[in-house]
Scaffold this motif. Structure first.
Motif, PDB file in Angstrom:
ATOM      1  N   UNK A  48       0.777  -1.238   0.000  1.00 35.20           N
ATOM      2  CA  UNK A  48       0.000   0.000   0.000  1.00 35.20           C
ATOM      3  C   UNK A  48       0.812   1.294   0.000  1.00 35.20           C
ATOM      4  N   UNK A  49       2.022   1.349   0.550  1.00 33.66           N
ATOM      5  CA  UNK A  49       2.765   2.611   0.406  1.00 33.66           C
ATOM      6  C   UNK A  49       2.983   3.002  -1.045  1.00 33.66           C
ATOM      7  N   UNK A  50       3.287   2.029  -1.908  1.00 35.15           N
ATOM      8  CA  UNK A  50       3.474   2.340  -3.324  1.00 35.15           C
ATOM      9  C   UNK A  50       2.171   2.807  -3.962  1.00 35.15           C
ATOM     10  N   UNK A  51       1.072   2.154  -3.603  1.00 36.06           N
ATOM     11  CA  UNK A  51      -0.214   2.513  -4.201  1.00 36.06           C
ATOM     12  C   UNK A  51      -0.665   3.891  -3.739  1.00 36.06           C
ATOM     13  N   UNK A  52      -0.602   4.136  -2.440  1.00 38.29           N
ATOM     14  CA  UNK A  52      -1.140   5.386  -1.876  1.00 38.29           C
ATOM     15  C   UNK A  52      -0.245   6.576  -2.208  1.00 38.29           C
ATOM     16  N   UNK A  53       1.058   6.432  -1.951  1.00 41.83           N
ATOM     17  CA  UNK A  53       1.938   7.581  -2.156  1.00 41.83           C
ATOM     18  C   UNK A  53       2.162   7.888  -3.631  1.00 41.83           C
ATOM     19  N   UNK A  54       2.007   6.900  -4.511  1.00 40.14           N
ATOM     20  CA  UNK A  54       2.125   7.181  -5.944  1.00 40.14           C
ATOM     21  C   UNK A  54       1.062   8.175  -6.393  1.00 40.14           C
ATOM     22  N   UNK A  55      -0.120   8.043  -5.848  1.00 39.02           N
ATOM     23  CA  UNK A  55      -1.199   8.985  -6.170  1.00 39.02           C
ATOM     24  C   UNK A  55      -0.807  10.401  -5.757  1.00 39.02           C
ATOM     25  N   UNK A  69       7.566  18.813  -2.158  1.00 34.01           N
ATOM     26  CA  UNK A  69       6.450  17.919  -1.824  1.00 34.01           C
ATOM     27  C   UNK A  69       6.623  16.553  -2.484  1.00 34.01           C
ATOM     28  N   UNK A  70       7.092  16.576  -3.738  1.00 34.77           N
ATOM     29  CA  UNK A  70       7.330  15.320  -4.446  1.00 34.77           C
ATOM     30  C   UNK A  70       8.399  14.510  -3.717  1.00 34.77           C
ATOM     31  N   UNK A  71       9.472  15.172  -3.288  1.00 33.56           N
ATOM     32  CA  UNK A  71      10.525  14.486  -2.550  1.00 33.56           C
ATOM     33  C   UNK A  71      10.025  14.004  -1.192  1.00 33.56           C
ATOM     34  N   UNK A  72       9.170  14.789  -0.544  1.00 29.80           N
ATOM     35  CA  UNK A  72       8.605  14.383   0.738  1.00 29.80           C
ATOM     36  C   UNK A  72       7.753  13.127   0.578  1.00 29.80           C
ATOM     37  N   UNK A  73       6.873  13.130  -0.399  1.00 32.37           N
ATOM     38  CA  UNK A  73       6.030  11.952  -0.637  1.00 32.37           C
ATOM     39  C   UNK A  73       6.870  10.744  -1.042  1.00 32.37           C
ATOM     40  N   UNK A  74       7.892  10.964  -1.856  1.00 35.18           N
ATOM     41  CA  UNK A  74       8.771   9.854  -2.252  1.00 35.18           C
ATOM     42  C   UNK A  74       9.520   9.299  -1.043  1.00 35.18           C
ATOM     43  N   UNK A  75      10.004  10.188  -0.208  1.00 36.99           N
ATOM     44  CA  UNK A  75      10.704   9.752   1.000  1.00 36.99           C
ATOM     45  C   UNK A  75       9.789   8.993   1.948  1.00 36.99           C
ATOM     46  N   UNK A  76       8.558   9.490   2.103  1.00 33.40           N
ATOM     47  CA  UNK A  76       7.597   8.783   2.944  1.00 33.40           C
ATOM     48  C   UNK A  76       7.260   7.407   2.374  1.00 33.40           C
TER      49      UNK A  76
END
Length: 192
Positions: A48-55, A69-76
């Motif tokens: 689910x991290x890949x599914x949710x954060x990809x969105x 923000x993109x880097x933050x979401x990628x890091x998360x």
């Protein structure tokens, strides 16, 4: 021969066997069942991290947000995946160690029972064969393996339910089409 228990033949063996395995593992170590439940939950949460954060990453890119923000979401995304992967790995190692420990305890119990038998009773070759069979069964028990298989099934059901919920948020027609395709596939499989 009168001390040997005879069991009735049961045609549906899976659920009683599963209940028996749960009881045996629960009596052995209660923490092992807790670890198995945690393993089911964390294994189900892994994709689910890949599914949710990809969105969120794609939304940030499309909306023109800053790359922070993109880097933050990628890091998360990678951080939560790293944590979940290592938790699953740790829980699997704990289960493996406890499975070996449980197997050794069961084999030790069979050996103790054999030592407590009368010499005349144990001198009988049929009784020796039964003792050897019991020892080999206890050495080859697969209690944790059976529970792992059931756990993987529950984990896959949780993943399927999560993916269905995510897809329903986008388009209900997509889910209906997927169920129709699965239904047709099942019907074709049953005909052949």
């Amino acid at each position: 021969m009168s001390g040997i228990k005879r069991y009735k033949k049961n045609t549906n063996k899976f659920l009683p066997l599963l209940a028996s395995v749960f009881r045996r593992v629960y009596r052995f170590d209660k923490k092992l069942l807790v670890v198995m439940v945690l393993n089911i939950i964390t294994s189900a949460a892994e994709p689910f991290p890949y599914i949710i954060f990809s969105k969120y990453i794609l939304d940030a890119l499309v909306l023109g947000n800053d790359y922070g923000m993109v880097l933050l979401y990628s890091g998360l995304m990678f951080g939560t995946n790293f944590v979940l992967t290592n938790v699953v790995r740790f829980l699997n190692e704990y289960k493996a160690v406890m499975s070996v420990k449980m197997s050794n305890v069961l084999a030790d119990n069979v050996r103790k029972k054999c030592m407590e038998m009368d010499y005349e009773m144990f001198n009988n070759t049929a009784m020796q064969d039964r003792a050897t069979l019991a020892l080999s069964l206890s050495a080859n028990n697969n209690f944790v393996g059976l529970l792992d298989g059931v756990g993987r099934m529950f984990s896959n059901v949780i993943i399927l339910a999560g993916v269905i919920l995510i897809v329903i948020q986008f388009d209900i027609l997509l889910i209906i089409a997927a169920f129709l395709i699965v239904g047709v596939q099942c019907a074709l499989y049953l005909k052949s």
